[in-house]
Design a protein around this motif. Sequence first.
Motif, short mmCIF file in Angstrom:
data_model
loop_
_atom_site.label_atom_id
_atom_site.label_comp_id
_atom_site.label_asym_id
_atom_site.label_seq_id
_atom_site.Cartn_x
_atom_site.Cartn_y
_atom_site.Cartn_z
N ILE A 24 5.66 3.43 3.33
CA ILE A 24 6.48 2.56 3.45
C ILE A 24 5.45 1.28 3.68
N THR A 25 4.92 1.09 4.65
CA THR A 25 4.10 -0.20 4.88
C THR A 25 2.96 -0.39 3.81
N ASN A 26 2.38 0.68 3.14
CA ASN A 26 1.42 0.51 2.29
C ASN A 26 2.07 0.09 1.08
N LEU A 27 3.35 0.42 0.66
CA LEU A 27 4.15 -0.26 -0.38
C LEU A 27 4.56 -1.55 -0.42
N THR A 28 4.93 -2.03 0.91
CA THR A 28 5.44 -3.44 1.34
C THR A 28 4.37 -4.26 1.58
N GLY A 29 3.37 -3.81 1.96
CA GLY A 29 2.44 -4.82 2.58
C GLY A 29 2.52 -5.26 3.98
N HIS A 30 3.40 -4.71 4.75
CA HIS A 30 3.68 -5.17 6.05
C HIS A 30 2.53 -4.51 6.76
N PRO A 31 2.13 -5.27 7.89
CA PRO A 31 0.86 -4.85 8.74
C PRO A 31 1.45 -3.92 9.71
N ALA A 32 0.48 -2.84 9.98
CA ALA A 32 0.66 -1.66 10.78
C ALA A 32 -0.45 -1.65 11.79
N VAL A 33 -0.25 -1.49 13.20
CA VAL A 33 -1.28 -1.25 13.95
C VAL A 33 -0.72 0.11 14.80
N ILE A 34 -1.87 0.97 14.99
CA ILE A 34 -1.24 2.46 15.28
C ILE A 34 -2.45 2.58 16.69
N LEU A 35 -1.62 2.88 17.95
CA LEU A 35 -2.34 3.03 18.95
C LEU A 35 -2.16 4.34 19.62
N PRO A 36 -2.89 4.94 20.22
CA PRO A 36 -2.84 6.27 20.83
C PRO A 36 -2.07 5.94 22.38
N ASN A 37 -1.25 6.80 22.49
CA ASN A 37 -0.51 6.51 23.94
C ASN A 37 -0.05 7.56 24.85
N GLY A 38 -0.71 8.89 24.61
CA GLY A 38 -0.48 9.93 25.21
C GLY A 38 -0.71 11.37 24.55
N LEU A 39 -0.44 12.42 25.27
CA LEU A 39 -0.60 13.76 24.93
C LEU A 39 0.78 14.39 24.78
N ARG A 40 1.13 15.25 24.10
CA ARG A 40 2.34 16.05 24.28
C ARG A 40 2.38 16.93 25.40
N GLY A 41 3.57 17.10 26.13
CA GLY A 41 3.49 17.78 27.23
C GLY A 41 3.71 19.56 26.82
N SER A 42 3.72 20.02 27.92
CA SER A 42 3.72 21.54 28.09
C SER A 42 5.02 22.06 27.23
N ASP A 43 6.12 21.08 27.05
CA ASP A 43 7.43 21.73 26.53
C ASP A 43 7.41 21.25 25.05
N ALA A 44 6.30 20.84 24.36
CA ALA A 44 6.03 20.82 22.95
C ALA A 44 6.23 21.89 22.35
N PRO A 45 6.76 22.15 21.07
CA PRO A 45 6.83 23.36 20.48
C PRO A 45 5.47 24.14 20.26
N LYS A 46 5.32 25.19 20.42
CA LYS A 46 4.03 26.13 20.55
C LYS A 46 3.58 26.49 19.04
N TYR A 47 2.48 26.77 18.94
CA TYR A 47 2.03 27.20 17.55
C TYR A 47 2.58 28.53 17.15
N PRO A 48 3.49 28.83 16.15
CA PRO A 48 4.16 30.05 15.82
C PRO A 48 3.07 30.70 14.88
N SER A 49 2.52 31.70 15.30
CA SER A 49 1.47 32.64 14.70
C SER A 49 1.79 32.91 13.40
N ASP A 50 3.09 33.36 13.04
CA ASP A 50 3.35 33.99 11.89
C ASP A 50 3.85 32.82 10.86
N ASP A 51 3.95 31.54 11.34
CA ASP A 51 4.23 30.45 10.18
C ASP A 51 3.55 29.21 10.34
#
Length: 101
Positions: A24-51
């Motif tokens: 959307i910002t690429n289409l409208t021209g609005h400025p966007a700044v992306i900053l790193p802010n952390g790491l996902r915790g141990s409760d984040a979804p784990k990699y499902p090896s079958d999908d």
Amino acid sequence: MQSQKVFDDVDVIVAPTSGEQLVITNLTGHPAVILPNGLRGSDAPKYPSDDAERFSRMRGGPGTPTSLTFLGKLYGEAETAGVRARAYQDANGDFISSIQS
């Protein structure tokens, strides 16, 4: 422009980073700044090896990086990047340096 009306009452919108908002910002021209802010915790979804395709849509598992996007008014790059995003970074420290040590 409808998207510009959002900024009549706010200076900056802070949101989790997602591909849709960046398109959307690429289409409208609005400025966007992306900053790193952390790491996902141990409760984040784990990699499902079958999908692997489903996992890629889930945006990562435990320990993967997260980020925030600062969206600004049209022609408001200095306000967005120079003031708001920098203030967040100053208040929260340099995340990249903290994970490299």
